[in-house]
Enzyme design. Structure first.
Site, PDB file in Angstrom:
ATOM      1  N   LYS A 231      -9.528   1.627  44.164  1.00  0.00           N
ATOM      2  CA  LYS A 231      -8.602   2.495  45.265  1.00  0.00           C
ATOM      3  C   LYS A 231      -7.285   2.697  44.048  1.00  0.00           C
ATOM      4  O   LYS A 231      -6.868   1.720  43.500  1.00  0.00           O
ATOM      5  CB  LYS A 231      -8.154   1.515  46.135  1.00  0.00           C
ATOM      6  CG  LYS A 231      -8.967   1.022  47.093  1.00  0.00           C
ATOM      7  CD  LYS A 231      -9.599   2.167  47.931  1.00  0.00           C
ATOM      8  CE  LYS A 231     -10.978   1.500  48.822  1.00  0.00           C
ATOM      9  NZ  LYS A 231     -11.411   2.751  49.530  1.00  0.00           N
TER      10      LYS A 231
ATOM     11  N   LYS B 211     -17.101  -0.706  41.993  1.00  0.00           N
ATOM     12  CA  LYS B 211     -17.713   0.706  42.119  1.00  0.00           C
ATOM     13  C   LYS B 211     -16.770   1.588  42.403  1.00  0.00           C
ATOM     14  O   LYS B 211     -15.551   1.439  42.905  1.00  0.00           O
ATOM     15  CB  LYS B 211     -18.701   0.413  43.511  1.00  0.00           C
ATOM     16  CG  LYS B 211     -17.825   0.278  44.755  1.00  0.00           C
ATOM     17  CD  LYS B 211     -19.079   0.385  46.004  1.00  0.00           C
ATOM     18  CE  LYS B 211     -18.967   1.739  46.671  1.00  0.00           C
ATOM     19  NZ  LYS B 211     -17.695   2.245  47.228  1.00  0.00           N
TER      20      LYS B 211
ATOM     21  N   ASP C 264     -15.292   4.843  44.482  1.00  0.00           N
ATOM     22  CA  ASP C 264     -14.742   4.965  45.749  1.00  0.00           C
ATOM     23  C   ASP C 264     -16.019   6.107  46.174  1.00  0.00           C
ATOM     24  O   ASP C 264     -16.214   7.109  45.238  1.00  0.00           O
ATOM     25  CB  ASP C 264     -13.527   5.356  46.357  1.00  0.00           C
ATOM     26  CG  ASP C 264     -13.391   5.616  47.776  1.00  0.00           C
ATOM     27  OD1 ASP C 264     -13.174   4.362  48.371  1.00  0.00           O
ATOM     28  OD2 ASP C 264     -13.702   6.601  48.437  1.00  0.00           O
ATOM     29  N   GLU C 265     -16.391   6.259  47.282  1.00  0.00           N
ATOM     30  CA  GLU C 265     -17.494   7.360  47.699  1.00  0.00           C
ATOM     31  C   GLU C 265     -16.680   8.758  47.545  1.00  0.00           C
ATOM     32  O   GLU C 265     -17.445   9.946  47.458  1.00  0.00           O
ATOM     33  CB  GLU C 265     -18.312   7.182  49.087  1.00  0.00           C
ATOM     34  CG  GLU C 265     -17.198   7.710  50.135  1.00  0.00           C
ATOM     35  CD  GLU C 265     -16.116   6.611  50.591  1.00  0.00           C
ATOM     36  OE1 GLU C 265     -16.073   5.629  50.032  1.00  0.00           O
ATOM     37  OE2 GLU C 265     -15.665   6.820  51.798  1.00  0.00           O
TER      38      GLU C 265
ATOM     39  N   HIS D 200     -24.248   4.296  49.334  1.00  0.00           N
ATOM     40  CA  HIS D 200     -23.148   4.350  50.184  1.00  0.00           C
ATOM     41  C   HIS D 200     -23.393   4.904  51.616  1.00  0.00           C
ATOM     42  O   HIS D 200     -24.129   6.020  51.660  1.00  0.00           O
ATOM     43  CB  HIS D 200     -21.887   5.087  49.585  1.00  0.00           C
ATOM     44  CG  HIS D 200     -20.612   4.642  50.303  1.00  0.00           C
ATOM     45  ND1 HIS D 200     -20.273   5.574  51.327  1.00  0.00           N
ATOM     46  CD2 HIS D 200     -19.792   3.730  50.131  1.00  0.00           C
ATOM     47  CE1 HIS D 200     -19.133   5.037  51.609  1.00  0.00           C
ATOM     48  NE2 HIS D 200     -18.706   3.889  50.933  1.00  0.00           N
TER      49      HIS D 200
END
Lengths: 433, 433
Positions: A165, A191, A193-194, A282
């Site tokens: 983030k 990971k 973010d999508e 996701h």
């Protein structure tokens, strides 16, 4: 409708479960509609026939290819007779589709069991039973729970996954700094973010190179490995090219927005022998399929059984403790569908996510057991002492949960956990409805 | 929530429509929830931020990448104050997403505008505005309405498309016989049903070879060409291999169950320069996305704008006259989305379908104009005088509609039409709700 009344029905004992895919539906019908007529009509529509008899639909075609209604269960609500003021009645209906109509692929399976039925009004797909002959055509998760643990050299505890983030809009170096902080703090997986993939302002290959160099450094510093799940979601075939370039550049994990790219694209990625790293799937867009009371597809299929079939090693799904309205029953059903026996397909690791704080870790472990991945974005990066401390707070919560020690007690001599608990007590209420 | 109150809002005039994708949502909120707080929260969630402020979400990141709320419109239902007994209020909300977050691809666009929002409860995607910079990254339909007419050497009237029935379970030769009958009767297009593709009992290549040989024969007999839309829906990459083999074997049209394979797979097929034939996109599974009142994606996006963007030359969608419950308003909106100006993308040909009989042809022409494809399966094959007569009945209905002659009158000296009207008067009622 007389034509459809009897023939495409069979008792459950009248079909061979070894070569049928069985779909279970929730159906709501006007009081006077007769489910015993309607259900066979659906079975015919979704296999050999249409709304009017056609000459080519011969007894031979029917014998081998028609779908059969094997169960019509009205949800009991009245005794003896339906009260006059009742407008609708509710059913659970099961239809068995011959495997030979579908074979081992996802698109034709969805076309048969959801397909035109999806436009038929109040009917929702509750479950799909797959025979072994169907799942045998799939490789399933290449790594599964055990493989993900092995890739990290960890076992016996929940893994911690940090979503970077801000979600998007940052250059590679900013992401690399955040990766380093999260990884050295103890995140097993970091990971994307999508909302970020291979963008002009921040390329997948650049991230992989920068993050994987830091992965080495963190390993030297802490003795712990980190998977970096890089988001390769994109148009086809670019997605496959980006994925291969990422693996060539040293990526040790891939991520894909599996419903935005489509389940067949996830499967193609997962079954590609060149993609020899775990795949994290996701959930975004899932609610568009499962949220309706009356229509669509149940969440444990969308978020569990189907991505597992398509080869997801990890599936992100909403936690009932977090920011999405999601019933705990459905949460448990999703995790179940990722892990229960399924003709030898490896289990997928459940990754509850969406507004998770360290306080929720013991509940997640109590609900799902230790073989899970805890997803946290803001919960790591917004920690008042910084993201490394945010990661430590989660790892402390995981340790406490595994040792059965209440967090309040454990926090007494674990300052990062204490700090997290100070600011994030009760930010979300568990969704009750 | 104070953090999100003001900053990610802008008046519509405050954004540049040339580089934003604008999504319009329907939202239902508890009476006391304040949309002026919630909407910016959604905009942040779907772009740079998360449920808690994170340090990396700097003013610089926000300036370029945050999504902005450009409209919050409460549906007016009360004057002066909301009555005490009201539990929920209804809004239309518009959020503008910077193009640079998404670029010209479908998966990341869906992730941004539907993505996690889809799991957020009562919020439904009503529309998406695409700037030219976005659509410029797409080729759109290769043929479009004009190209499909040209491929057939026809103009100025609705085309007739026959779905082969039975839907599945027949060997190639049976399908070939049905193709021949339908084609010689006057079907401009014959398509596989969505329930058959490249199956062990009936292979795509075999069908293409057999049907295309008959296409020649029909052309010699009638002077009319026929497109055969062969269903190549399958796993990836097999679908692309099957499609190429089909084209190599002489296929003059392809079909794909575009939601079952995924929009990106349709796009890849449509934008492949080797696939130089029109693509017909079948609607199955669409209802799972659009049917919910409160969630999912509006039908004109699912069945119109999105497949057009992905390159569908023809889209099958439910007619309100037929077997699916579909409002005429939505039917018109779907056809509109296939054909209205869209930064130079060719228009997609609307193909109303699902229980269509010749009687419905004049209404379909009155509703959508003549540049449509009429889809009929059972309406052709179940004609009492056989499928060639069934096709003739439809062509007669098309001729009558184009000449403005009432069907009852035209049927007087057109026996196939008369026969169809004799058996299929009033089988379906137009859906009223």
């Amino acid at each position: 409708m007389k034509y459809f009344e009897a023939e495409p029905r069979a008792l459950p004992e009248g079909i061979d479960y070894g070569d049928h895919i069985v779909a279970t539906y929730y159906g709501v019908m006007p009081r006077d509609m007769i489910a015993y007529y309607v259900a066979p009509f659906l079975a015919v529509e979704q296999s050999t026939g249409t709304w009017t008899p056609v000459p080519g639909e011969t007894p031979e075609v029917r014998a081998k290819h028609v779908a059969k209604v094997i169960g019509i269960y009205e949800v009991p609500q009245w005794e003896f007779e339906v009260p006059k003021e009742v407008e609708e009645r509710t059913y659970v209906i099961q239809i068995a589709y011959p495997y030979r109509n579908i074979e081992s692929q996802i698109p034709m399976m969805l076309t048969a069991v959801v397909g035109n039925i999806s436009m038929g009004g109040k009917i929702k797909l509750l479950d799909i039973y797959f025979p072994k002959v169907y799942t045998d055509g799939f490789k399933g998760p290449k790594f599964g729970i055990e493989g993900v643990y092995k890739a990290l050299g960890v076992e016996g505890r929940p893994l911690l996954n940090n979503m970077t983030k801000p979600c998007t809009g940052y250059p590679c170096q900013v992401g690399a700094d955040l990766f380093y902080e999260a990884a050295r703090g103890g995140c097993d997986v970091v990971k994307d973010d999508e909302l970020i993939a291979d963008m002009r302002f921040n390329r997948v290959e650049d991230r992989v190179k920068a993050y994987m160099a830091l992965e080495k450094r963190v390993y030297e510093e802490t003795g712990e490995h980190t998977l970096y799940a890089v988001n390769v979601s994109d148009s086809i075939p670019k997605m496959f090219e980006v994925a291969k370039r990422a693996v060539d550049a040293g990526a040790n994990c891939l991520m894909v927005n599996y419903l935005a790219v489509g389940l067949p694209a996830l499967q193609a990625l997962a079954e590609d022998p060149d993609i020899n790293v775990p795949i994290l799937a996701h959930m975004d867009c899932a609610g568009a399929l499962y949220e309706s009371h009356y229509s669509g597809i149940s969440s444990h299929l969308v978020l569990g059984k189907l991505p597992r079939l398509a080869g997801a090693d990890v599936v992100v799904f909403p936690a009932p403790y977090g920011k999405a309205p999601f019933l705990k029953d459905r949460f448990l059903a999703c995790a179940d569908a990722m892990t229960y026996p399924m003709h030898g397909l490896k289990p997928t690791m459940p990754m509850p996510s969406g507004g998770i704080t360290p306080q929720m870790v013991p509940t997640a472990v109590a609900d799902l057991g230790p073989d899970i991945m805890i997803g946290s974005g803001g919960g790591v990066h917004a920690h008042p002492m910084g993201p490394a401390a945010g990661a430590r707070a989660f790892r402390q919560a995981i340790d406490a949960a595994m040792q059965g020690i209440p967090l309040e007690e454990y926090a007494k001599d674990h300052q990062e956990l204490a700090a997290a608990m100070g600011i994030w007590t009760g930010v979300f209420q568990e969704t009750k409805a």
